[in-house]
Design a protein around this motif. Structure first.
Motif, short mmCIF file in Angstrom:
data_model
loop_
_atom_site.label_atom_id
_atom_site.label_comp_id
_atom_site.label_asym_id
_atom_site.label_seq_id
_atom_site.Cartn_x
_atom_site.Cartn_y
_atom_site.Cartn_z
N PRO A 10 0.80 -1.23 0.00
CA PRO A 10 0.00 0.00 0.00
C PRO A 10 0.84 1.29 0.00
N ILE A 11 2.16 1.16 0.17
CA ILE A 11 3.04 2.33 0.20
C ILE A 11 4.05 2.21 -0.92
N LEU A 12 4.18 3.26 -1.72
CA LEU A 12 5.13 3.29 -2.82
C LEU A 12 6.07 4.47 -2.63
N ASN A 13 7.37 4.21 -2.60
CA ASN A 13 8.35 5.30 -2.58
C ASN A 13 8.48 5.83 -4.00
N LEU A 14 8.29 7.13 -4.15
CA LEU A 14 8.30 7.77 -5.47
C LEU A 14 9.72 8.16 -5.87
N ASP A 15 9.98 8.12 -7.18
CA ASP A 15 11.27 8.61 -7.66
C ASP A 15 11.18 10.13 -7.85
N ASP A 16 12.30 10.74 -8.22
CA ASP A 16 12.34 12.20 -8.36
C ASP A 16 11.32 12.70 -9.38
N ASP A 17 11.23 12.04 -10.54
CA ASP A 17 10.31 12.50 -11.57
C ASP A 17 8.86 12.43 -11.09
N GLN A 18 8.49 11.36 -10.41
CA GLN A 18 7.13 11.24 -9.88
C GLN A 18 6.86 12.32 -8.83
N SER A 19 7.84 12.56 -7.97
CA SER A 19 7.68 13.59 -6.93
C SER A 19 7.50 14.97 -7.55
N TRP A 20 8.31 15.30 -8.56
CA TRP A 20 8.19 16.60 -9.20
C TRP A 20 6.88 16.74 -9.96
N MET A 21 6.40 15.66 -10.56
CA MET A 21 5.12 15.70 -11.25
C MET A 21 4.01 16.11 -10.27
N LEU A 22 4.06 15.56 -9.06
CA LEU A 22 3.06 15.90 -8.05
C LEU A 22 3.22 17.34 -7.57
N LEU A 23 4.46 17.77 -7.33
CA LEU A 23 4.69 19.16 -6.92
C LEU A 23 4.20 20.14 -7.98
N GLU A 24 4.42 19.81 -9.25
CA GLU A 24 3.99 20.69 -10.33
C GLU A 24 2.47 20.73 -10.47
N GLY A 25 1.79 19.71 -9.98
CA GLY A 25 0.35 19.61 -10.13
C GLY A 25 -0.46 20.23 -9.02
N THR A 26 0.19 20.74 -8.00
CA THR A 26 -0.54 21.41 -6.93
C THR A 26 0.10 22.76 -6.67
N LYS A 27 -0.55 23.59 -5.92
CA LYS A 27 -0.07 24.96 -5.72
C LYS A 27 0.01 25.37 -4.26
N HIS A 28 -0.17 24.42 -3.34
CA HIS A 28 -0.12 24.78 -1.92
C HIS A 28 0.68 23.74 -1.15
N GLY A 29 1.31 24.20 -0.09
CA GLY A 29 2.10 23.31 0.76
C GLY A 29 2.46 24.01 2.05
N ARG A 30 3.44 23.47 2.74
CA ARG A 30 3.88 24.03 4.01
C ARG A 30 5.40 24.23 3.98
N LEU A 31 5.82 25.39 4.40
CA LEU A 31 7.23 25.74 4.48
C LEU A 31 7.66 25.66 5.93
N VAL A 32 8.74 24.93 6.18
CA VAL A 32 9.28 24.80 7.53
C VAL A 32 10.63 25.50 7.59
N VAL A 33 10.77 26.40 8.53
CA VAL A 33 12.02 27.11 8.77
C VAL A 33 12.43 26.86 10.22
N THR A 34 13.72 27.02 10.49
CA THR A 34 14.21 26.80 11.85
C THR A 34 15.21 27.89 12.20
N VAL A 35 15.01 28.51 13.36
CA VAL A 35 15.93 29.52 13.86
C VAL A 35 16.20 29.21 15.33
N ALA A 36 17.47 29.17 15.69
CA ALA A 36 17.90 28.89 17.06
C ALA A 36 17.28 27.59 17.57
N GLY A 37 17.20 26.60 16.70
CA GLY A 37 16.68 25.30 17.09
C GLY A 37 15.17 25.22 17.21
N GLU A 38 14.47 26.30 16.92
CA GLU A 38 13.02 26.34 17.03
C GLU A 38 12.39 26.29 15.64
N PRO A 39 11.62 25.24 15.33
CA PRO A 39 10.97 25.17 14.02
C PRO A 39 9.71 26.02 13.96
#
Length: 144
Positions: A10-39
């Protein structure tokens, strides 16, 4: 199904091309930044161009934090009725300051979702990308 899974897994690890295809097909996500060890995590809309991510932002925590520590994570996912996927990108963020770079990012159709001024363009150069695809189903019975 979006992808074929081998051996009924039930779980498939995607290759780079498959991952980029999915990223290109959506327009929203979450950005994680870290400063002084605090995410910190921010929902963002984005565009993909040349296997890089682009977003716009206004002055505030997100901009300050990615300027202090340019190492970021980005995650996008999709959930349908019988399948789902998740892609995680590790990368380096930089605020675009050259007019040609800003024009190229703007040409990707990168528009703000909310009616606020977001005058800063950010490019995320990937270091790595990984993705997984999930087929939904019932939990199997435990062997006794």
């Amino acid at each position: 199904m979006m992808f074929t899974h081998a051996d009924g897994n039930p779980i498939l690890n995607l290759d780079d091309d498959q991952s980029w295809m999915l990223l290109e097909g959506t327009k929203h996500g979450r950005l994680v930044v870290t400063v002084a060890g605090e995410p910190d995590i921010f929902p963002v809309n984005y565009a993909v161009g040349g296997r890089k991510l682009y977003l716009r932002t206004a002055p505030g925590n997100k901009l300050a934090e990615l300027t202090i520590n340019s190492n970021v994570l980005f995650e996008a996912d999709g959930i349908m009725s019988d399948e789902a996927w998740s892609v995680v990108l590790r990368g380096t963020a930089r605020v675009l300051d050259q007019s040609a770079d800003i024009a190229a990012a703007d040409a990707l159709g990168l528009k703000s979702w909310v009616p606020t001024l977001k005058d800063f363009y950010v490019e995320i150069e990937p270091v790595s990308v990984s993705g997984r695809h999930f087929q939904f189903g019932e939990q199997p019975e435990r062997d006794v």
